[in-house]
Design an enzyme around this catalytic site. Structure first.
Site, short mmCIF file in Angstrom:
data_model
loop_
_atom_site.label_atom_id
_atom_site.label_comp_id
_atom_site.label_asym_id
_atom_site.label_seq_id
_atom_site.Cartn_x
_atom_site.Cartn_y
_atom_site.Cartn_z
N GLY A 8 0.83 -1.21 0.00
CA GLY A 8 0.00 0.00 0.00
C GLY A 8 0.86 1.25 0.00
O GLY A 8 0.54 2.25 0.64
N ASP A 34 2.30 -1.73 -4.48
CA ASP A 34 0.89 -1.35 -4.46
C ASP A 34 0.18 -2.15 -5.54
O ASP A 34 0.82 -2.76 -6.40
CB ASP A 34 0.73 0.16 -4.70
CG ASP A 34 -0.51 0.69 -4.01
OD1 ASP A 34 -0.38 1.31 -2.94
OD2 ASP A 34 -1.64 0.45 -4.51
N ILE A 35 -1.15 -2.11 -5.48
CA ILE A 35 -1.92 -2.88 -6.47
C ILE A 35 -1.85 -2.22 -7.84
O ILE A 35 -1.98 -2.88 -8.87
CB ILE A 35 -3.38 -3.07 -5.99
CG1 ILE A 35 -4.13 -4.06 -6.88
CG2 ILE A 35 -4.13 -1.74 -5.92
CD1 ILE A 35 -5.43 -4.54 -6.29
N ASP A 53 -1.00 -7.39 -5.49
CA ASP A 53 -2.38 -7.38 -5.00
C ASP A 53 -2.33 -8.16 -3.68
O ASP A 53 -2.17 -9.38 -3.67
CB ASP A 53 -3.28 -8.09 -6.02
CG ASP A 53 -4.71 -8.22 -5.51
OD1 ASP A 53 -4.96 -7.93 -4.31
OD2 ASP A 53 -5.59 -8.62 -6.31
N TYR A 142 -15.51 -1.02 8.96
CA TYR A 142 -14.09 -0.66 9.11
C TYR A 142 -13.62 -1.04 10.51
O TYR A 142 -12.58 -1.67 10.69
CB TYR A 142 -13.96 0.85 8.87
CG TYR A 142 -12.57 1.42 9.03
CD1 TYR A 142 -11.57 1.12 8.12
CD2 TYR A 142 -12.27 2.30 10.08
CE1 TYR A 142 -10.30 1.68 8.24
CE2 TYR A 142 -11.01 2.85 10.22
CZ TYR A 142 -10.03 2.53 9.29
OH TYR A 142 -8.78 3.09 9.42
N1 SER Z 1 -8.79 8.09 9.37
C1 SER Z 1 -9.60 6.91 9.39
C2 SER Z 1 -10.94 7.15 8.84
O1 SER Z 1 -11.42 8.25 9.00
C3 SER Z 1 -9.73 6.38 10.78
O2 SER Z 1 -8.68 5.57 11.08
O3 SER Z 1 -11.54 6.27 8.29
#
Ligand code: SER
Length: 315
Positions: A8, A34-35, A53, A142
């Protein structure tokens, strides 16, 4: 750390971390991947580059063997707001890359750094002075990937002895590569608007307080943790770290000290607001300070001076 792989490398953290690692450990010792290639000129001309990848284990494994890699910085992730729009993608990318890295680290005896986030907390976490060890029931995909990642990384350490380490990064503010798709992005975009002389439309309401950190401190932080004496680490995945916390109103007023004509209006983004409301107001990072000497240098006022100066010469 002798031979390092950054996954990344084109991203917000990766683009700067790779350059910093090359400065410290030598250009040829740090592989940027990176990909999507090509990478920026700075990255592609200063050291080795590989297309990977990270959801394909064999692609990582090939590069790890080719360069005799001993440390992996896994910076592959879809940020909070983008992941919320496509949860399956958020999960597959975040967990896919991490599981591959863990397995490859186990087989090749690599140390592994994978950032976690303030997003690893949720509505029932104590919001003020959020402790290192506390309730982690995030309300976003997330956050779910970040908590799962913390648990898996600790599991690989205790079960297989893989040297996994991590920090819960707050919003990161930088001037090289834009973050894109996060909830804390506004704290980067506001500086660009100010320097361009544009009105800034803030997606979060004026009382939304969040932890933040300037990129130079974030880079030092990742490197310092990976260099730390492992016998001093009581925790591993993952340490609370923060350098400052502020509301949109506070960062706006700080910028206005330098650009008095700067204007900001509120245009709420409901999804981002909901996410931000579930994250801490400020974390307690005393474990990181005690166990490996975390000590950020930039507060809001120093960061603002540096951001404005750098962006003025860039834009
Ligand atoms: N900066 C990130 C976000 O806002 C949080 O780790 O998704």
């Amino acid at each position: 750390m002798k031979n390092i792989l950054v996954l990344g490398a084109a991203g917000q953290i990766g683009s700067e971390l790779t350059m910093k690692l090359r400065e410290i450990y030598g250009n040829s010792s740090v592989v940027a991947s990176d990909i999507k290639l090509p990478l920026s000129e700075a990255l592609s001309q200063s050291g080795p580059v590989e297309k990977i990848d990270a959801t394909k284990a064999e692609e990582i494994a090939l590069v790890v063997k080719k360069y005799n890699i001993d440390t992996i910085f896994n910076l592959v992730a879809i940020l909070s707001a983008t992941a919320e729009k496509n949860p399956l993608l958020g999960w597959n990318i975040g967990m896919g890359a991490l599981l591959n890295c863990l397995e490859i680290a186990k087989e090749n005896h690599c140390a592994l750094f994978t950032p976690s986030s303030i997003g690893a907390f949720g509505l029932n976490t104590p919001m003020n002075g959020t402790p290192q060890d506390t309730i982690q029931r995030p309300n976003t995909i997330y956050g779910v990937t970040k908590v799962s990642g913390e648990l898996l990384s600790d599991y690989y350490f205790t079960r297989f002895g893989v040297d996994t380490r991590s920090v819960r990064f707050p919003g990161l503010i930088s001037n090289v590569t834009l973050p894109g798709g996060g909830t804390t992005d506004y704290a980067v975009e506001i500086y660009y608007a100010a320097v361009k002389g544009e009105t800034f439309y803030c997606p979060l309401n004026k009382n939304t307080q969040l932890d933040m950190m300037y990129m130079p401190d974030a880079l030092d932080c990742a490197i310092k943790l990976m260099e730390a004496d492992s016998s001093k680490l009581v925790h591993r995945n993952s340490f609370n770290v923060t350098a400052m916390h502020f509301t949109p109103e506070e960062i706006y007023n700080e910028i206005k000290k330098h650009i008095p004509s700067f204007k900001m209006e509120y245009r709420l983004d409901e999804m981002r607001q909901k996410i931000a409301d579930s994250w801490p107001n400020y974390m307690d990072d005393s474990c990181a300070r005690k166990e490996w000497g975390f000590s950020p240098k930039f507060d809001l006022s120093l960061m603002t001076i540096d951001m404005l100066e750098t962006l003025k010469s860039k834009i």
